[in-house]
Scaffold this active site. Sequence first.
Site, PDB file in Angstrom:
ATOM      1  N   HIS A  26       1.042  -1.157   0.006  1.00 59.97           N
ATOM      2  CA  HIS A  26      -0.142   0.118  -0.064  1.00 59.97           C
ATOM      3  C   HIS A  26       1.019   1.254   0.059  1.00 59.97           C
ATOM      4  CE1 HIS A  26      -4.266  -1.547   0.559  1.00 59.97           C
ATOM      5  NE2 HIS A  26      -3.357  -2.308   0.172  1.00 59.97           N
ATOM      6  N   SER A  64      -0.052  -1.194  -6.438  1.00 56.99           N
ATOM      7  CA  SER A  64       0.122  -2.324  -7.249  1.00 56.99           C
ATOM      8  C   SER A  64       0.942  -2.078  -8.580  1.00 56.99           C
ATOM      9  CB  SER A  64      -1.169  -2.858  -7.535  1.00 56.99           C
ATOM     10  OG  SER A  64      -1.922  -3.304  -6.327  1.00 56.99           O
ATOM     11  N   LYS A  70     -14.351  -7.824  -8.335  1.00 55.33           N
ATOM     12  CA  LYS A  70     -13.598  -8.603  -9.217  1.00 55.33           C
ATOM     13  C   LYS A  70     -12.927  -9.819  -8.538  1.00 55.33           C
ATOM     14  CE  LYS A  70     -10.381  -8.405 -13.222  1.00 55.33           C
ATOM     15  NZ  LYS A  70      -9.918  -7.556 -14.306  1.00 55.33           N
ATOM     16  N   ASP A  71     -12.325  -9.412  -7.212  1.00 60.66           N
ATOM     17  CA  ASP A  71     -11.847 -10.379  -6.626  1.00 60.66           C
ATOM     18  C   ASP A  71     -12.984 -11.562  -5.981  1.00 60.66           C
ATOM     19  OD1 ASP A  71      -9.289  -9.626  -6.414  1.00 60.66           O
ATOM     20  OD2 ASP A  71      -9.475  -8.595  -4.742  1.00 60.66           O
ATOM     21  N   GLU A 108       5.101 -34.333  -0.278  1.00 64.49           N
ATOM     22  CA  GLU A 108       3.947 -33.820  -1.068  1.00 64.49           C
ATOM     23  C   GLU A 108       4.145 -33.043  -2.348  1.00 64.49           C
ATOM     24  OE1 GLU A 108       1.326 -35.025   0.562  1.00 64.49           O
ATOM     25  OE2 GLU A 108       0.423 -33.261   1.164  1.00 64.49           O
TER      26      GLU A 108
END
Lengths: 423, 273
Positions: free
Chosen positions: A217, A221, A245-246, A289
Amino acid sequence: MASGLHESSFTNPVVRWIDQRMPVFTMMQKEYGTFPTPRNFNYFWNFGALAMINLMIMIATGIFLAMNYTAHTSLAFDSVERIMRDVNYGWLIRYVHMNGASMFFIVVLIHVWRGMYYGSYKKPRELLWILGVVIFLLMMATAFMGYVLPWGQMSFWGATVITNLFSAIPLVGNSIVTLLWGGFSVDNPTLNRFFSLHYLLPFVITGVVFLHVAALHITGSNNPLGIEPKGPQDTLPFHPYYTIKDSVGIVVYLIVFAFLVFFTPNYLGHPDNYIPANPLSTPAHIVPEWYFLPFYAILRAVPNKLGGVLMMFGAIAVLFVLPWLDRSPVRSMRFRPIAKWLFLLWTVNFFVLMWAGGKPAEGLYVVISRLSTAYYFAYFLVILPLLGKIERPLPLPESISRAVLRGGGPLPGGAAAKPMEKA
Amino acid sequence: MRVLTTGKAAMLNGLKGAALAAALALSPLALGLAVPAAQAAEGSVAIPDARFQHDRMLGTFDRGALQRGFQVYKEVCSACHAAHLLSYRNLRDIGLSEAEVAAIAASYQIPDGPNDNGEMFERPGRASDRFRRPFANDAAARAANNGALPPDLSVIAKARPGGGNYIHALLVGYEDPPPAGITVMEGMHYNKYFPGHQIAMAPPLNSDGQVQYGDGTRATVDQMARDVTTFLAWAAEPELETRRAMGIRIILFLIVLGGLTYAVKRKIWADVH
């Protein structure tokens, strides 16, 4: 105005009263409401939010599992099966937690991949990237210790193999291993400390995630074009544009997650882990894994034990210095005609390593592992530094809004990005 | 043709890596479709797909097979194999009545104690008791079985590559005499599907009619193997039917929610494109 009170813009009296004294509402409004976000994100920018959701799911399910789990070598296996059978919806909680680990790695690997493809690690976001790599390391440690807790055969032997790696360190190696084990073999003290640390580390991850978001922040971005927003015409408020959108991404993510949990809950696990741990019987092939397989392949590609361990940790360590290895000033691979293809090859190569890590370390598999390991490192240590000098990037668009408003969709490569063209 | 392999667990894992790559690249469906893609490892025998109805994506357990399978487990397997994670009360799930469960439980003598005199004793079982173990401990089990330890069967269907198909194949995969050129060690038996082909367990299901089914089903060796495998699959995953039923509802809900969310997203974004 009362002195010492924050000047709040909220009108609801309760919210206002709190906000004046502790401006969390102002902060949320600033960071998640009006926060200016580049307007051209594609769906790859969902994965940070997805990782956050995943972390919360893991912590929530983990707390309830811990209420019913017994960290003792003679009871752990049965206590997990008791959760599956006798605890109300225990099977659901456990399968969500178990597959949630896999989903977490899928989400975070895509998140990292996006950062690498669009150059999100470059100045001024180096520290943001480094904090991300720290989270990735913590995740791997947490996942490894979590896999030990059911105390099945792969839990026990995986723990034995991985903790033994530290014995390769000269002089202090064996002491470190004894410290990790709490004794002279993987046993009850090991299980106890792994349980304790497995409960602790997710909260450490939460802390580093907070720092990761705080750093984000400050710089803002990155975006698919890799150019900075030049003004309000290039950004949108985070809410409602990116909250919605998320949300679309979260629902799709939940569908994939639900499919794993409800229809193939054991597909990504190993059958041997439903055999209780037996120190006297070694499985034919000890495999970690799936998310550790690429690094496991690198470990086994090196004939020397210490060398293998160093290369394996080096595979992550090299990510820390990636911002300085990549010398190109252009962020997004869309405008890097050579780097783009060599990075996509690196991506394929990562899957080759993953495949090779699940194979026995013999014959052709070793050769393939070695070639893949060589390319994994060559991309970072040779290709990226060199390309910064010799690659001619395509012309960058003048601004985000100019590029985006042309057609609405993502740019088809660099061709449409001629700076002089009118919108 | 769907085949899985004996042994070589690592082969499966490699395929998982590849399948995951496909899943990441394509869609959630790729993950499901990649399962049958497993191929035979070198030198091992492909396990035939026994086509159990509960192995289908939305399949449920065959109730008749579960009850017959429990009978096979009770009369044959449980002589040597424990299933200590199961309680008699769990048998309500396979369709037995409360009275039937109580009768089955009461037919076993369960060790309990100590009593007021400090002594251990045995009493008839209750529905809440775990299945009685055939041997007091592992050493006793080995002593009675020529040194071999019969594994607990509670989660065996989850603990073997190939799951139920492997168990079924193993139960019908004995060959006596063994194929030409193969010498079986003293006390061992040749089994086509067992890793290494030499297994300490004598053929447990060896003749038709070994178990008298109450529902008139002909108890062929294959039928008994199928039934007990169904029972063991249920024992390992008693939540399977609930899980799938819940899964369908959740995924359908999420698809509707996803459609609505996407519609809202389109509407919100309409003015900025």
